[in-house]
Design a protein around this motif. Structure first.
Motif, PDB file in Angstrom:
ATOM      1  N   LEU A  60      40.388-143.472 -42.868  1.00  0.00           N
ATOM      2  CA  LEU A  60      40.558-144.501 -42.206  1.00  0.00           C
ATOM      3  C   LEU A  60      39.277-144.844 -41.571  1.00  0.00           C
ATOM      4  O   LEU A  60      38.292-143.975 -41.356  1.00  0.00           O
ATOM      5  CB  LEU A  60      41.485-143.878 -40.939  1.00  0.00           C
ATOM      6  N   SER A  61      39.035-146.078 -40.731  1.00  0.00           N
ATOM      7  CA  SER A  61      37.710-146.457 -39.979  1.00  0.00           C
ATOM      8  C   SER A  61      37.914-146.027 -38.893  1.00  0.00           C
ATOM      9  O   SER A  61      38.922-145.427 -38.212  1.00  0.00           O
ATOM     10  CB  SER A  61      37.821-147.851 -40.287  1.00  0.00           C
ATOM     11  N   PRO A  62      36.565-145.631 -38.148  1.00  0.00           N
ATOM     12  CA  PRO A  62      36.798-145.068 -36.566  1.00  0.00           C
ATOM     13  C   PRO A  62      37.851-146.091 -35.942  1.00  0.00           C
ATOM     14  O   PRO A  62      38.440-145.567 -34.856  1.00  0.00           O
ATOM     15  CB  PRO A  62      35.087-145.165 -36.286  1.00  0.00           C
ATOM     16  N   GLU A  63      37.637-147.356 -35.829  1.00  0.00           N
ATOM     17  CA  GLU A  63      38.766-148.068 -35.128  1.00  0.00           C
ATOM     18  C   GLU A  63      39.917-148.073 -35.459  1.00  0.00           C
ATOM     19  O   GLU A  63      40.747-147.875 -34.504  1.00  0.00           O
ATOM     20  CB  GLU A  63      38.470-149.767 -35.376  1.00  0.00           C
ATOM     21  N   GLN A  64      40.328-147.805 -36.726  1.00  0.00           N
ATOM     22  CA  GLN A  64      41.705-147.270 -37.129  1.00  0.00           C
ATOM     23  C   GLN A  64      42.306-145.956 -36.526  1.00  0.00           C
ATOM     24  O   GLN A  64      43.239-145.890 -36.062  1.00  0.00           O
ATOM     25  CB  GLN A  64      41.851-147.507 -38.756  1.00  0.00           C
ATOM     26  N   ILE A  65      40.966-144.987 -36.503  1.00  0.00           N
ATOM     27  CA  ILE A  65      41.731-143.649 -35.914  1.00  0.00           C
ATOM     28  C   ILE A  65      41.650-143.966 -34.436  1.00  0.00           C
ATOM     29  O   ILE A  65      42.503-143.271 -33.818  1.00  0.00           O
ATOM     30  CB  ILE A  65      40.245-142.856 -36.182  1.00  0.00           C
ATOM     31  N   SER A  66      40.936-144.583 -33.698  1.00  0.00           N
ATOM     32  CA  SER A  66      41.068-144.733 -32.298  1.00  0.00           C
ATOM     33  C   SER A  66      42.557-145.437 -32.060  1.00  0.00           C
ATOM     34  O   SER A  66      43.267-144.631 -30.965  1.00  0.00           O
ATOM     35  CB  SER A  66      40.014-145.520 -31.451  1.00  0.00           C
TER      36      SER A  66
ATOM     37  N   TYR B 108      31.524-143.280 -34.176  1.00  0.00           N
ATOM     38  CA  TYR B 108      30.200-143.805 -35.061  1.00  0.00           C
ATOM     39  C   TYR B 108      29.064-143.033 -34.463  1.00  0.00           C
ATOM     40  O   TYR B 108      28.440-142.569 -35.177  1.00  0.00           O
ATOM     41  CB  TYR B 108      30.244-145.391 -34.637  1.00  0.00           C
ATOM     42  N   GLN B 109      28.878-142.986 -33.064  1.00  0.00           N
ATOM     43  CA  GLN B 109      27.678-142.239 -32.779  1.00  0.00           C
ATOM     44  C   GLN B 109      27.506-140.861 -32.869  1.00  0.00           C
ATOM     45  O   GLN B 109      26.582-140.320 -33.369  1.00  0.00           O
ATOM     46  CB  GLN B 109      27.660-142.382 -31.155  1.00  0.00           C
TER      47      GLN B 109
ATOM     48  N   LEU C  79      32.893-143.010 -44.518  1.00  0.00           N
ATOM     49  CA  LEU C  79      32.887-144.364 -43.846  1.00  0.00           C
ATOM     50  C   LEU C  79      33.088-145.336 -45.043  1.00  0.00           C
ATOM     51  O   LEU C  79      32.621-145.192 -46.046  1.00  0.00           O
ATOM     52  CB  LEU C  79      31.761-144.491 -43.319  1.00  0.00           C
ATOM     53  N   ARG C  80      33.901-146.282 -45.039  1.00  0.00           N
ATOM     54  CA  ARG C  80      34.178-147.316 -45.885  1.00  0.00           C
ATOM     55  C   ARG C  80      32.727-148.028 -46.257  1.00  0.00           C
ATOM     56  O   ARG C  80      32.435-148.604 -47.383  1.00  0.00           O
ATOM     57  CB  ARG C  80      34.964-148.293 -45.673  1.00  0.00           C
ATOM     58  N   SER C  81      31.889-148.344 -45.335  1.00  0.00           N
ATOM     59  CA  SER C  81      30.813-148.999 -45.561  1.00  0.00           C
ATOM     60  C   SER C  81      29.552-148.418 -46.437  1.00  0.00           C
ATOM     61  O   SER C  81      28.826-148.855 -46.925  1.00  0.00           O
ATOM     62  CB  SER C  81      30.005-149.346 -44.104  1.00  0.00           C
ATOM     63  N   GLY C  82      29.923-146.752 -46.469  1.00  0.00           N
ATOM     64  CA  GLY C  82      28.931-146.274 -47.489  1.00  0.00           C
ATOM     65  C   GLY C  82      27.690-146.090 -46.840  1.00  0.00           C
ATOM     66  O   GLY C  82      26.737-145.390 -47.402  1.00  0.00           O
TER      67      GLY C  82
END
Length: 390
Positions: A142-148, A169-170, A188-191
């Motif tokens: 899951l992305s950080p935004e999805q986790i939040s 992210y930080q 992270l999906r961005s890699g």
């Protein structure tokens, strides 16, 4: 870092100087100062340290309390202290007595000193339960935004399970201090394992020397009434082919000239090809050329020397400054689609495409064609020449 430079940073930190001030004095970046401070854990604030003017002073906090108890509005207090209403509102909201609801100025001032202590433990580091959930969902990709967002759904009534995607992210990329292991970065999906800068875009076309700006172009170019002013650019083929075709459009008539580049679009090749094509035009029809800031035009002075045409450059990332050329490039993509090998088009092919475009009626020209407008201009020039012959 040299020992004397590090000692200076330590000294300035102990004096309570701001990071920006320390960075300037020590000749390092603000980020370097932060890293030094992080390794120290924190630096005791000196007893005589004072707030800078942008922070509320103890006297201001006492005045806020007095005026608030008198029933003054947040905006009225802000005007009295020359502070933003939002500053007063936040100050009152975060420093109220939970039992009585009264604002406590002395407690607020003490807490302000405490909150300024750096570095702070992150929310993830301070809460094992939250950290475990973030780890779990990162492993689920899951992305950080999805986790939040998912934590709000999963724990709707638990405020302790709230965290912003920026904080995650930080913790992963900016200030990793052990609360999330480096291995989790790969989820992270961005890699990416480092933060991508969102600063000012650097100009990748800075290698063009002696470039003359479009803003220095003659005023007569703007209204399209006088012929002889052109716009140019390249349309490029697939990455594998590294192919391109030069496109030049005359602003008054819309007349199109296509540049054949069988040997690639290196600067010297483009300069030679453009010079060869433009030198075939009458001098009155070849006065200026406005180009994109592509490095293929790095040898623009060669074009001027060979043809007398003055070359001007549009601003970076401003295709709207070359509207005729951009419109034509869109039409050309019907013949030369994106992602294809443009080197398959011969000189004869390009001439045929240019002929079709130049015989295409244009609304701007009263539904005449560029070829017809150009022919009329040629005839008028020849008539003038006959009339002036002694």
């Amino acid at each position: 870092m040299p020992a004397d430079q590090l000692d200076l940073i330590h000294c300035l930190l102990r004096r309570g100087e701001q990071r920006k001030v320390i960075a300037a004095r020590a000749g390092v970046s603000s980020r370097t100062v932060y890293r030094v401070l992080a390794r120290l854990g924190s630096v005791p604030r000196p007893a005589d340290a004072e707030y800078v003017a942008r922070y509320l002073s103890q006297d201001e906090r006492c005045e806020i309390a007095r005026l608030h108890d008198l029933g003054w509005s947040v905006r009225a207090i802000g005007r009295r202290l020359d502070r933003a209403p939002s500053t007063i509102s936040r100050e009152l909201a975060r420093n109220r007595d939970p039992k009585t609801g009264h604002y406590l100025p002395h407690h607020a001032h003490t807490q302000a000193w405490v909150r300024q202590r750096r570095p702070k433990p992150s929310k993830i580091a301070a809460d094992p339960r939250l950290r475990a959930w973030v780890r779990y969902m990162l492993k689920q990709r899951l992305s950080p935004e999805q986790i939040s967002g998912r934590l709000k759904v999963r724990f709707p009534d638990d405020e302790s399970m709230r965290i912003s995607h920026e904080t995650i992210y930080q913790s992963l990329l900016v200030y990793p201090r052990g609360e999330l292991t480096r291995e989790l970065k790969v989820h992270l999906r961005s890699g990416r394992t480092t933060r991508k800068s969102r600063g000012t875009r650097t100009n990748k076309h800075s290698r063009i020397t002696d470039a003359v700006s479009i803003h220095d172009r003659p005023e007569e170019v703007e209204d399209r009434k006088i012929p002889g002013h052109h716009e140019g650019d390249l349309i490029k083929g697939s990455l594998a082919s590294n192919s391109a075709v030069g496109t030049i459009v005359e602003r008054h008539s819309g007349f199109v000239t296509l540049i054949h580049l069988p040997e690639g679009w290196a600067a010297e090749k483009v300069a030679a090809a453009v010079s060869a094509e433009m030198s075939q035009l009458p001098a009155w029809f070849a006065k200026t050329l406005t180009w994109d800031r592509g490095t293929e035009m790095a040898r623009h002075t060669d074009i001027t020397a060979a043809t007398g045409i003055k070359v001007y450059f549009a601003d970076p990332y401003s295709p709207q400054q070359r509207p005729s050329n951009e419109n034509t490039n869109g039409l050309l993509r019907e013949y030369m689609p994106k992602g294809t090998d443009l080197s398959v088009h011969t000189r004869e092919d390009l001439d045929a495409i240019a002929k079709q475009l130049n015989n295409r009626p244009r609304k701007r020209l009263g539904f005449h064609t560029p070829a017809e407008v150009f022919a009329k201009l040629l005839a008028e020039d020849q008539t003038k020449g006959v009339a002036t012959t002694p």
